[in-house]
Design an enzyme around this catalytic site. Structure first.
Site, PDB file in Angstrom:
ATOM      1  N   ARG A 241       0.864  -1.179   0.000  1.00  9.45           N
ATOM      2  CA  ARG A 241       0.000   0.000   0.000  1.00  9.45           C
ATOM      3  C   ARG A 241       0.901   1.230   0.000  1.00  9.45           C
ATOM      4  O   ARG A 241       1.968   1.228   0.619  1.00  9.45           O
ATOM      5  CB  ARG A 241      -0.905   0.022   1.239  1.00  9.45           C
ATOM      6  CG  ARG A 241      -2.103  -0.917   1.145  1.00  9.45           C
ATOM      7  CD  ARG A 241      -3.116  -0.484   0.078  1.00  9.45           C
ATOM      8  NE  ARG A 241      -4.303  -1.335   0.081  1.00  9.45           N
ATOM      9  CZ  ARG A 241      -4.470  -2.404  -0.690  1.00  9.45           C
ATOM     10  NH1 ARG A 241      -3.537  -2.768  -1.549  1.00  9.45           N
ATOM     11  NH2 ARG A 241      -5.593  -3.102  -0.622  1.00  9.45           N
ATOM     12  N   GLU A 270      -3.295   7.590  -4.036  1.00  9.71           N
ATOM     13  CA  GLU A 270      -3.783   6.940  -5.242  1.00  9.71           C
ATOM     14  C   GLU A 270      -5.132   7.505  -5.687  1.00  9.71           C
ATOM     15  O   GLU A 270      -5.979   7.725  -4.820  1.00  9.71           O
ATOM     16  CB  GLU A 270      -3.938   5.451  -4.915  1.00  9.71           C
ATOM     17  CG  GLU A 270      -3.516   4.564  -6.042  1.00  9.71           C
ATOM     18  CD  GLU A 270      -3.373   3.128  -5.558  1.00  9.71           C
ATOM     19  OE1 GLU A 270      -2.446   2.848  -4.789  1.00  9.71           O
ATOM     20  OE2 GLU A 270      -4.199   2.325  -5.971  1.00  9.71           O
ATOM     21  N   HIS A 288      -1.451  -0.119  -9.924  1.00 11.95           N
ATOM     22  CA  HIS A 288      -2.065  -1.011  -8.926  1.00 11.95           C
ATOM     23  C   HIS A 288      -2.690  -2.244  -9.597  1.00 11.95           C
ATOM     24  O   HIS A 288      -3.910  -2.446  -9.523  1.00 11.95           O
ATOM     25  CB  HIS A 288      -3.107  -0.247  -8.080  1.00 11.95           C
ATOM     26  CG  HIS A 288      -3.366  -0.907  -6.750  1.00 11.95           C
ATOM     27  ND1 HIS A 288      -3.781  -0.230  -5.638  1.00 11.95           N
ATOM     28  CD2 HIS A 288      -3.271  -2.204  -6.359  1.00 11.95           C
ATOM     29  CE1 HIS A 288      -3.939  -1.060  -4.624  1.00 11.95           C
ATOM     30  NE2 HIS A 288      -3.626  -2.286  -5.041  1.00 11.95           N
TER      31      HIS A 288
HETATM   32  C1  GLV Z   1      -5.080  -5.434  -3.628  1.00 15.58           C
HETATM   33  O1  GLV Z   1      -4.386  -4.452  -3.574  1.00 15.58           O
HETATM   34  C2  GLV Z   1      -5.595  -6.088  -2.481  1.00 15.58           C
HETATM   35  O2  GLV Z   1      -5.389  -5.624  -1.346  1.00 15.58           O
HETATM   36  O3  GLV Z   1      -6.272  -7.119  -2.658  1.00 15.58           O
END
Ligand code: GLV
Length: 328
Positions: A241, A270, A288
């Site tokens: 993240r 983001e 992402h």
């Molecule tokens: C993707 O980023 C997730 O957390 O599944």
């Protein structure tokens, strides 16, 4: 009982909702839902199947109203959900771990290899018509074999990333506060693996890959000081993240040449990507997509739907984030 799915998801998930006889709403457009439309759409729902792009906070829970029993997040990370608030209101939160482990680990390695071997820079050079001849000094990269991979976070994904290092003849340093693996017997598979403290990992690794959960404790885990511990030849890869890294500190470190490069799939704010990152040639930027394989996204959708259906039908869902609210 009505369910709202905050954005279109793979068909497999919607089919499960239909088979369970649940009526659901889902926007037609693939893009981000407008917040006020989202708040209107969840009104009166017993369940919300949320994507990681939707903030599931007190406002959203309030908009849903007292019928809301479950928020099923279509992601393993759940930093978009105010779990404390959900728990306070007796709303169950579920997520989708497990099904995306190998896919996310593959993508982490795709970034690591592409960064080390300057694949994106080569692609740009060819497209710009600048490939005039093979060159003994052209786009020289870094070898993985013999180098050291530092994996921060030893959950499912961190371990799957670490496990792949054996095939690349890399040494592995692992950090997690608990020093625990899901399958401890697998530790022996990686003969070179070693548990270390976090600062030591940043000092010794040639590649640092981040896989901690996003929690207040991991916010800016990679800050100015930690970045300053890295070798100037080392690379940082983040598929966890964005808020795990102090993005401005990373930009300053990259601009000053205090590390060799970075590959990012996630960003602090983001989908905003700072201009400075766009301008750095030794940064690889992805939108992402670490879990974005056809099969895995279908599995995530199915699991999110199953979690939601189970919760509404009184069976304990497989993956509860706040099991303390489960009453059956
Ligand atoms: C993707 O980023 C997730 O957390 O599944």
């Amino acid at each position: 009982m009505r369910v709202h799915v905050t954005r279109p998801i793979p068909r497999a998930g919607l089919e499960l909702l239909e088979q369970a006889g649940l009526s659901y709403t889902v926007p037609e457009a693939e893009g981000l839902p407008d917040r006020s439309e989202l708040l209107r759409a969840v009104a009166g729902c017993t369940g919300i199947l949320s994507l990681l792009t939707e903030r599931m906070d007190a406002e959203a829970m309030e908009a849903a109203g007292p019928a809301l029993r479950v928020i099923s997040n279509h992601a393993v990370g759940h930093d978009n959900v105010d779990v404390k608030e959900a728990t306070r209101r007796g709303i169950l939160v579920t997520n989708t771990p497990g099904v995306l482990t190998e896919t996310t680990a593959d993508f982490t390695w795709a970034l690591m290899l592409a960064l080390a071997r300057r694949v994106a820079e080569g692609d740009r050079l060819v497209r710009e018509g600048k490939f005039e001849a093979w060159g003994p000094l052209m786009l020289l990269g870094t070898d993985l074999a013999g180098s050291t991979l530092g994996v921060v976070g030893s959950g499912r994904i961190g371990w799957a990333v670490a496990r792949r290092a054996a095939g690349f003849k890399m040494r592995v340093l692992l950090y997690s506060p608990s020093r625990r693996l899901e399958n401890p017997e697998e530790f022996g598979l990686l003969r070179s693996a070693q548990w270390v403290e976090l600062d030591e990992l940043f000092q010794r690794a040639d590649f640092v890959s981040l896989h901690p959960p996003s929690t207040p404790a991991t916010h800016h885990l990679v800050d100015e000081r930690r970045l300053s511990l890295m070798k100037p030849t080392a690379f940082l890869i983040n598929t966890s993240r964005g808020c795990v890294v102090d993005e401005q500190a990373l930009i300053r470190a990259l601009q000053a040449g205090r590390l060799a490069g970075a590959a990012l799939d996630v960003y602090e704010h983001e989908p905003h990507v700072p201009q400075e990152l766009l301008e750095l040639p030794n940064v690889l930027l992805a939108p992402h997509i670490a879990s974005a394989s056809q099969a895995t996204r279908s599995k995530m959708a199915s699991l999110a739907a199953r979690n939601l259906i189970d919760a509404l039908e009184g069976r304990p869902p497989e993956h509860m984030v706040n099991p303390e609210v489960w009453r059956g």
